[in-house]
Write a protein that holds these residues in place. Sequence first.
Motif, mmCIF file in Angstrom:
data_model
loop_
_atom_site.group_PDB
_atom_site.id
_atom_site.type_symbol
_atom_site.label_atom_id
_atom_site.label_comp_id
_atom_site.label_asym_id
_atom_site.label_seq_id
_atom_site.Cartn_x
_atom_site.Cartn_y
_atom_site.Cartn_z
ATOM 1 N N TYR A 47 2.619 6.502 -15.723
ATOM 2 C CA TYR A 47 2.261 7.686 -14.463
ATOM 3 C C TYR A 47 2.902 8.439 -14.400
ATOM 4 C CZ TYR A 47 0.799 3.154 -12.909
ATOM 5 O OH TYR A 47 -0.009 1.493 -13.328
ATOM 6 N N TYR A 48 3.646 9.218 -14.738
ATOM 7 C CA TYR A 48 4.436 10.365 -15.149
ATOM 8 C C TYR A 48 4.916 10.619 -16.194
ATOM 9 C CZ TYR A 48 7.166 14.069 -12.970
ATOM 10 O OH TYR A 48 7.435 15.588 -12.610
ATOM 11 N N HIS A 49 4.428 11.743 -16.736
ATOM 12 C CA HIS A 49 4.683 12.645 -17.803
ATOM 13 C C HIS A 49 5.904 12.272 -18.903
ATOM 14 C CE1 HIS A 49 6.227 15.819 -15.891
ATOM 15 N NE2 HIS A 49 6.349 16.191 -16.875
ATOM 16 N N TYR A 63 -1.491 11.963 -9.461
ATOM 17 C CA TYR A 63 -1.608 13.380 -9.420
ATOM 18 C C TYR A 63 -0.928 14.173 -9.270
ATOM 19 C CZ TYR A 63 -5.673 9.186 -10.344
ATOM 20 O OH TYR A 63 -6.080 8.457 -10.794
ATOM 21 N N SER A 64 0.210 14.578 -9.149
ATOM 22 C CA SER A 64 0.732 15.855 -8.605
ATOM 23 C C SER A 64 0.640 16.711 -9.793
ATOM 24 C CB SER A 64 2.163 15.410 -8.117
ATOM 25 O OG SER A 64 2.474 14.754 -8.642
ATOM 26 N N ARG A 111 0.603 -1.150 0.616
ATOM 27 C CA ARG A 111 0.151 0.051 0.010
ATOM 28 C C ARG A 111 0.928 1.166 0.007
ATOM 29 N NH1 ARG A 111 -2.570 -0.230 4.481
ATOM 30 N NH2 ARG A 111 -1.965 -2.625 5.456
ATOM 31 N N LYS A 112 2.252 1.367 0.521
ATOM 32 C CA LYS A 112 3.171 2.988 1.180
ATOM 33 C C LYS A 112 3.154 2.584 -0.717
ATOM 34 C CE LYS A 112 3.485 1.835 5.871
ATOM 35 N NZ LYS A 112 5.177 1.857 6.549
ATOM 36 N N LYS A 113 3.675 1.152 -1.230
ATOM 37 C CA LYS A 113 4.682 1.718 -2.800
ATOM 38 C C LYS A 113 3.206 1.746 -3.507
ATOM 39 C CE LYS A 113 7.982 -1.943 -2.694
ATOM 40 N NZ LYS A 113 8.535 -3.274 -2.732
ATOM 41 N N VAL A 114 1.998 1.724 -3.807
ATOM 42 C CA VAL A 114 1.060 2.208 -4.633
ATOM 43 C C VAL A 114 0.584 3.526 -4.150
ATOM 44 C CG1 VAL A 114 -1.445 1.954 -4.429
ATOM 45 C CG2 VAL A 114 -0.311 -0.380 -4.884
ATOM 46 N N ARG A 115 0.776 3.504 -2.512
ATOM 47 C CA ARG A 115 0.795 5.766 -2.193
ATOM 48 C C ARG A 115 1.578 6.295 -3.321
ATOM 49 N NH1 ARG A 115 3.056 6.573 3.044
ATOM 50 N NH2 ARG A 115 5.319 6.116 1.555
ATOM 51 N N ASP A 116 2.748 6.231 -3.411
ATOM 52 C CA ASP A 116 3.969 6.416 -4.085
ATOM 53 C C ASP A 116 3.483 6.961 -5.364
ATOM 54 O OD1 ASP A 116 5.405 6.625 -1.452
ATOM 55 O OD2 ASP A 116 6.292 5.297 -1.962
ATOM 56 N N VAL A 117 3.104 5.738 -6.333
ATOM 57 C CA VAL A 117 2.839 5.302 -7.238
ATOM 58 C C VAL A 117 1.308 7.352 -7.246
ATOM 59 C CG1 VAL A 117 1.970 4.651 -9.622
ATOM 60 C CG2 VAL A 117 3.852 3.583 -7.859
ATOM 61 N N LEU A 118 0.691 6.494 -6.933
ATOM 62 C CA LEU A 118 -0.718 7.277 -6.598
ATOM 63 C C LEU A 118 -0.604 9.142 -7.006
ATOM 64 C CD1 LEU A 118 -3.323 5.383 -5.748
ATOM 65 C CD2 LEU A 118 -3.010 5.818 -7.853
ATOM 66 N N LEU A 119 0.892 9.719 -6.168
ATOM 67 C CA LEU A 119 1.211 10.939 -5.069
ATOM 68 C C LEU A 119 1.846 11.395 -6.263
ATOM 69 C CD1 LEU A 119 2.244 10.922 -1.911
ATOM 70 C CD2 LEU A 119 0.087 11.443 -2.687
ATOM 71 N N LYS A 120 2.488 10.726 -7.089
ATOM 72 C CA LYS A 120 3.560 11.506 -8.112
ATOM 73 C C LYS A 120 2.867 11.273 -9.078
ATOM 74 C CE LYS A 120 7.785 10.489 -10.684
ATOM 75 N NZ LYS A 120 9.143 9.387 -10.753
ATOM 76 N N GLY A 155 0.599 22.388 -13.676
ATOM 77 C CA GLY A 155 -0.872 22.134 -13.633
ATOM 78 C C GLY A 155 -2.168 21.680 -14.318
ATOM 79 N N GLY A 156 -1.934 21.813 -15.542
ATOM 80 C CA GLY A 156 -2.717 21.694 -17.019
ATOM 81 C C GLY A 156 -2.211 20.263 -18.107
ATOM 82 N N VAL A 157 -1.731 19.043 -17.390
ATOM 83 C CA VAL A 157 -1.045 18.466 -17.786
ATOM 84 C C VAL A 157 -2.291 17.222 -17.318
ATOM 85 C CG1 VAL A 157 0.706 17.320 -18.079
ATOM 86 C CG2 VAL A 157 1.388 18.825 -17.889
ATOM 87 N N VAL A 158 -2.753 16.121 -18.014
ATOM 88 C CA VAL A 158 -3.682 15.448 -18.177
ATOM 89 C C VAL A 158 -3.217 14.421 -18.700
ATOM 90 C CG1 VAL A 158 -5.599 16.683 -17.455
ATOM 91 C CG2 VAL A 158 -5.213 16.302 -19.290
ATOM 92 N N ARG A 159 -3.106 12.977 -18.273
ATOM 93 C CA ARG A 159 -2.787 11.662 -19.427
ATOM 94 C C ARG A 159 -4.684 11.407 -19.916
ATOM 95 N NH1 ARG A 159 -2.098 6.216 -16.347
ATOM 96 N NH2 ARG A 159 -4.129 5.934 -16.253
ATOM 97 N N VAL A 160 -3.965 11.185 -21.180
ATOM 98 C CA VAL A 160 -5.251 10.660 -21.818
ATOM 99 C C VAL A 160 -5.747 9.544 -21.667
ATOM 100 C CG1 VAL A 160 -5.868 10.539 -24.775
ATOM 101 C CG2 VAL A 160 -4.522 12.722 -23.662
ATOM 102 N N SER A 161 -4.221 8.327 -22.161
ATOM 103 C CA SER A 161 -3.579 6.805 -21.520
ATOM 104 C C SER A 161 -3.278 6.738 -20.862
ATOM 105 C CB SER A 161 -5.047 6.251 -22.828
ATOM 106 O OG SER A 161 -4.138 6.091 -23.571
#
Length: 86
Positions: free
Chosen positions: A69-71, A33-34, A22-31, A45-51
């Motif tokens: 998970y990151y641009h 959605y930042s 769960r801590k590893k998933v937390r690190d991925v999700l925080l990165k 702030g305007g960069v979004v993931r299409v797929s």
Amino acid sequence: MGRTKVVGPAGRFGARYGSTLRKKVRDVLLKRYSPQQCPFCGYTGGVVRVSVGLWTCRKCGAVWAGGAYYHRTEISKYFPKVVVRE
């Protein structure tokens, strides 16, 4: 006080899957959605993931391939940020 202080957005999994995962998933999700900066116009702030692996900027409309998970991927630091085609 919430019960997801340590794992943050991975708290939706509750007591399942173990604390380390769960801590590893937390690190991925925080990165994931930042707020991220567009490599073309520099807008934050305007960069979004299409797929998966496909990113776009809401301001300049640029579309590029990046990580899941990151641009920008870790290996992209060895390559130029903008490819100019003639």
